[in-house]
Design a protein around this motif. Structure first.
Motif: not given
Length: 225
Positions: A68-79
């Motif tokens: 997130r510091a450099t890119k806006k790629t969507p992230i879905i966390m799995l846990t």
């Protein structure tokens, strides 16, 4: 085809997700540790990153923060960790969504569709705005502004400005502008383009500053970055 990066250290879970997403016609790459996943996330372009929270090497929260510091790629966390605190940490680290294990593949696909729709809406919103320095055109509202001040234009002035702003760095001939803005059957001379360019300059330019619209002698006009 959408490009998906899955960062998941549980081999069976990773294989299950990989096979299901391939079946749905996604292109998917799998990383089994935080460092490899982070390198892939930063080194290539992805439509969404599926990121496990508990990873060897670099944990999911740190991977998320670094992405997130450099890119806006969507992230879905799995846990498998599903406490409110864990969800808050994940979202605060920059994740766009959070899905606890175990989950049905249909739920994951639904969450991904939400992310894709959001991306499409954002892209559509960006396409509806033309910007050049302080000059901005909202194509949906047909509003022209400069430094947050609305500029009133006639229909011809507006159409001419939009044509130029959609073709930044491209020289547009007077004949082409005449055909595009006034129409092929318009009974007007090409010098009407010069007249309307002058009208536009009077409204959008600032005193003692270079004009937004530059003249290319013998050809036509251009707006340059």
């Amino acid at each position: 085809m959408k490009n998906i990066l899955l960062i998941e250290d549980e081999k069976n879970m990773a294989r299950f997700i990989e096979l299901e997403l391939r079946h749905e016609s996604f292109h998917i790459v799998v990383a089994y540790d935080g460092k490899t996943g982070l390198d892939l996330a930063l080194g290539e372009e992805w439509d969404v990153i599926l990121l496990d929270l508990m990873l060897p090497g670099i944990d999911g929260l740190e991977v998320c923060r670094k992405i997130r510091a450099t890119k806006k790629t969507p992230i879905i966390m799995l846990t498998a960790r599903d406490s409110v605190t864990d969800r808050v940490f994940g979202l605060d680290s920059g994740a766009d969504d959070y899905i606890p294990k175990p989950f049905a593949i249909e739920e994951l696909l639904a969450r991904m569709r939400v992310v894709f729709r959001r991306q499409e809406e954002q892209m559509a919103g960006q396409r509806s705005l033309l910007m050049h320095g302080e000059l901005q055109v909202d194509l949906n509202a047909r509003v022209v502004s400069k430094a947050d001040q609305i500029i009133e234009l006639t229909k011809r002035e507006y159409d001419l400005l939009v044509k130029l702003m959609k073709n930044v760095n491209r020289v547009l001939a007077r004949d082409m502008l005449l055909d595009t803005v006034w129409g092929f059957e318009a009974a007007v001379e090409t010098n009407v383009v010069d007249v309307y360019v002058r009208y536009l300059r009077n409204k959008i330019d600032s005193p003692k500053e270079p004009s937004y619209i530059q003249t290319v002698r013998g050809i036509g006009y251009v707006m340059r970055k």
